[in-house]
Design a protein around this motif. Structure first.
Motif, PDB file in Angstrom:
ATOM      1  N   VAL A 111      47.256  29.363  44.989  1.00 17.15           N
ATOM      2  CA  VAL A 111      47.469  30.239  46.141  1.00 17.15           C
ATOM      3  C   VAL A 111      46.264  31.172  46.248  1.00 17.15           C
ATOM      4  O   VAL A 111      46.059  32.022  45.392  1.00 17.15           O
ATOM      5  N   LYS A 112      45.468  30.990  47.298  1.00 20.75           N
ATOM      6  CA  LYS A 112      44.198  31.719  47.402  1.00 20.75           C
ATOM      7  C   LYS A 112      44.068  32.582  48.655  1.00 20.75           C
ATOM      8  O   LYS A 112      43.082  33.288  48.804  1.00 20.75           O
ATOM      9  N   ASN A 113      45.038  32.543  49.546  1.00 20.63           N
ATOM     10  CA  ASN A 113      44.887  33.239  50.818  1.00 20.63           C
ATOM     11  C   ASN A 113      45.787  34.454  50.982  1.00 20.63           C
ATOM     12  O   ASN A 113      46.161  34.799  52.097  1.00 20.63           O
ATOM     13  N   THR A 114      46.125  35.111  49.889  1.00 15.39           N
ATOM     14  CA  THR A 114      46.886  36.348  49.976  1.00 15.39           C
ATOM     15  C   THR A 114      45.955  37.502  49.622  1.00 15.39           C
ATOM     16  O   THR A 114      44.869  37.292  49.070  1.00 15.39           O
ATOM     17  N   LYS A 115      46.388  38.703  49.910  1.00 11.81           N
ATOM     18  CA  LYS A 115      45.575  39.876  49.588  1.00 11.81           C
ATOM     19  C   LYS A 115      45.338  39.965  48.082  1.00 11.81           C
ATOM     20  O   LYS A 115      44.223  40.210  47.625  1.00 11.81           O
ATOM     21  N   PHE A 116      46.402  39.744  47.298  1.00  9.91           N
ATOM     22  CA  PHE A 116      46.247  39.767  45.845  1.00  9.91           C
ATOM     23  C   PHE A 116      45.273  38.686  45.388  1.00  9.91           C
ATOM     24  O   PHE A 116      44.412  38.932  44.543  1.00  9.91           O
ATOM     25  N   ALA A 117      45.403  37.473  45.911  1.00  6.19           N
ATOM     26  CA  ALA A 117      44.561  36.360  45.470  1.00  6.19           C
ATOM     27  C   ALA A 117      43.082  36.664  45.705  1.00  6.19           C
ATOM     28  O   ALA A 117      42.237  36.366  44.858  1.00  6.19           O
ATOM     29  N   ARG A 118      42.775  37.255  46.850  1.00  7.17           N
ATOM     30  CA  ARG A 118      41.372  37.612  47.127  1.00  7.17           C
ATOM     31  C   ARG A 118      40.887  38.684  46.154  1.00  7.17           C
ATOM     32  O   ARG A 118      39.785  38.587  45.620  1.00  7.17           O
ATOM     33  N   GLN A 119      41.715  39.705  45.896  1.00  7.67           N
ATOM     34  CA  GLN A 119      41.360  40.747  44.923  1.00  7.67           C
ATOM     35  C   GLN A 119      41.217  40.146  43.525  1.00  7.67           C
ATOM     36  O   GLN A 119      40.338  40.536  42.761  1.00  7.67           O
ATOM     37  N   ASP A 120      42.099  39.225  43.194  1.00  5.20           N
ATOM     38  CA  ASP A 120      42.072  38.598  41.880  1.00  5.20           C
ATOM     39  C   ASP A 120      40.779  37.808  41.684  1.00  5.20           C
ATOM     40  O   ASP A 120      40.166  37.866  40.623  1.00  5.20           O
ATOM     41  N   THR A 121      40.355  37.093  42.710  1.00 11.88           N
ATOM     42  CA  THR A 121      39.137  36.295  42.606  1.00 11.88           C
ATOM     43  C   THR A 121      37.898  37.170  42.473  1.00 11.88           C
ATOM     44  O   THR A 121      37.011  36.882  41.670  1.00 11.88           O
ATOM     45  N   VAL A 122      37.859  38.241  43.233  1.00 11.45           N
ATOM     46  CA  VAL A 122      36.661  39.083  43.271  1.00 11.45           C
ATOM     47  C   VAL A 122      36.644  40.136  42.166  1.00 11.45           C
ATOM     48  O   VAL A 122      35.585  40.464  41.641  1.00 11.45           O
ATOM     49  N   LEU A 123      37.810  40.652  41.774  1.00 15.30           N
ATOM     50  CA  LEU A 123      37.847  41.796  40.872  1.00 15.30           C
ATOM     51  C   LEU A 123      38.634  41.555  39.582  1.00 15.30           C
ATOM     52  O   LEU A 123      38.084  41.666  38.487  1.00 15.30           O
ATOM     53  N   PHE A 124      39.913  41.219  39.688  1.00 11.90           N
ATOM     54  CA  PHE A 124      40.782  41.212  38.512  1.00 11.90           C
ATOM     55  C   PHE A 124      40.390  40.157  37.477  1.00 11.90           C
ATOM     56  O   PHE A 124      40.258  40.463  36.293  1.00 11.90           O
ATOM     57  N   SER A 125      40.215  38.919  37.892  1.00  7.32           N
ATOM     58  CA  SER A 125      39.867  37.860  36.934  1.00  7.32           C
ATOM     59  C   SER A 125      38.483  38.068  36.312  1.00  7.32           C
ATOM     60  O   SER A 125      38.344  37.922  35.093  1.00  7.32           O
ATOM     61  N   PRO A 126      37.456  38.417  37.106  1.00  9.99           N
ATOM     62  CA  PRO A 126      36.160  38.694  36.462  1.00  9.99           C
ATOM     63  C   PRO A 126      36.230  39.853  35.469  1.00  9.99           C
ATOM     64  O   PRO A 126      35.600  39.797  34.405  1.00  9.99           O
ATOM     65  N   LEU A 127      36.998  40.886  35.786  1.00  9.95           N
ATOM     66  CA  LEU A 127      37.141  42.001  34.848  1.00  9.95           C
ATOM     67  C   LEU A 127      37.858  41.573  33.578  1.00  9.95           C
ATOM     68  O   LEU A 127      37.487  42.007  32.479  1.00  9.95           O
ATOM     69  N   CYS A 128      38.861  40.734  33.699  1.00  8.81           N
ATOM     70  CA  CYS A 128      39.555  40.239  32.502  1.00  8.81           C
ATOM     71  C   CYS A 128      38.614  39.387  31.651  1.00  8.81           C
ATOM     72  O   CYS A 128      38.638  39.479  30.419  1.00  8.81           O
ATOM     73  N   LEU A 129      37.778  38.584  32.291  1.00  6.73           N
ATOM     74  CA  LEU A 129      36.795  37.811  31.534  1.00  6.73           C
ATOM     75  C   LEU A 129      35.814  38.743  30.836  1.00  6.73           C
ATOM     76  O   LEU A 129      35.484  38.549  29.657  1.00  6.73           O
ATOM     77  N   TRP A 130      35.345  39.756  31.542  1.00  6.60           N
ATOM     78  CA  TRP A 130      34.453  40.768  30.951  1.00  6.60           C
ATOM     79  C   TRP A 130      35.108  41.421  29.732  1.00  6.60           C
ATOM     80  O   TRP A 130      34.477  41.580  28.692  1.00  6.60           O
ATOM     81  N   LEU A 131      36.373  41.797  29.872  1.00  2.57           N
ATOM     82  CA  LEU A 131      37.085  42.423  28.754  1.00  2.57           C
ATOM     83  C   LEU A 131      37.222  41.456  27.581  1.00  2.57           C
ATOM     84  O   LEU A 131      37.026  41.838  26.426  1.00  2.57           O
TER      85      LEU A 131
END
Length: 140
Positions: A111-131
C-alpha cells in the motif's frame, strides 16, 4: 564518523520519545500521518491506546540510553553485556521496521498511496534504517 551516527540518532530517539509522551497526553499534532491506513483511506490499521503509546515512549528512551552507553557517552547503569545485547536487539528491531511488514509499512510495502505510506517511504523507513545502522556501528 560513528560519532555523527550516535549523536544524531540519540537526539532523534529523545525527540521521538517525547513526541510519543505528547501524543499519550492528548496531543494531536502529527497524528494524521503516523498510523497506517487501508488502501482506500477508510480506516486506520490499528488504534494506539495511551498505555501503548507510553510504552513506546519508554522503549525509545531506553534505546536512547543504550545507544549512548554503548557509544561511551554515558556511564552504564546496567551490566555492559546487557547494554551490548540491547544494542543488538535495537539494531534488529529498527532494521526490521525499515524492511517492514510487506503490506503497510517499510520499504517493501504494497500500500503506497496513503498519506502514511508516502511519509513512511520518505521519512520513517529511512530513519529506522539510519537508527539500525547507528546501533550496529556502536557495537563495533
Amino acid at each position: 564518523m560513528t560519532h555523527v551516527f550516535s549523536i544524531s540518532s540519540a537526539v532523534f530517539l529523545a525527540i521521538v520519545s517525547l513526541l510519543h509522551v505528547y501524543w499519550a497526553l492528548g496531543g494531536k499534532w502529527g497524528t494524521d500521518s503516523v498510523i497506517p491506513t487501508t488502501a482506500d483511506h477508510s480506516r486506520r490499521t490499528f488504534s494506539p491506546r495511551r498505555g501503548g503509546t507510553i510504552a513506546v515512549a519508554c522503549l525509545l528512551f531506553c534505546a536512547f540510553y543504550i545507544l549512548l552507553a554503548q557509544s561511551g557517552y554515558l556511564s552504564p547503569i546496567i551490566a555492559p553485556s546487557l547494554i551490548r545485547w540491547g544494542c543488538m536487539l535495537c539494531a534488529a528491531v529498527f532494521i526490521l521496521r525499515a524492511v517492514g511488514d510487506f503490506n503497510y509499512i517499510g520499504f517493501f510495502k504494497k500500500v503506497k498511496n496513503t498519506k502514511f505510506a508516502r511519509q513512511d517511504t520518505v521519512l520513517f523507513s529511512p530513519l529506522c534504517l539510519w537508527l539500525g545502522i547507528s546501533f550496529l556501528l556502536a557495537l563495533f
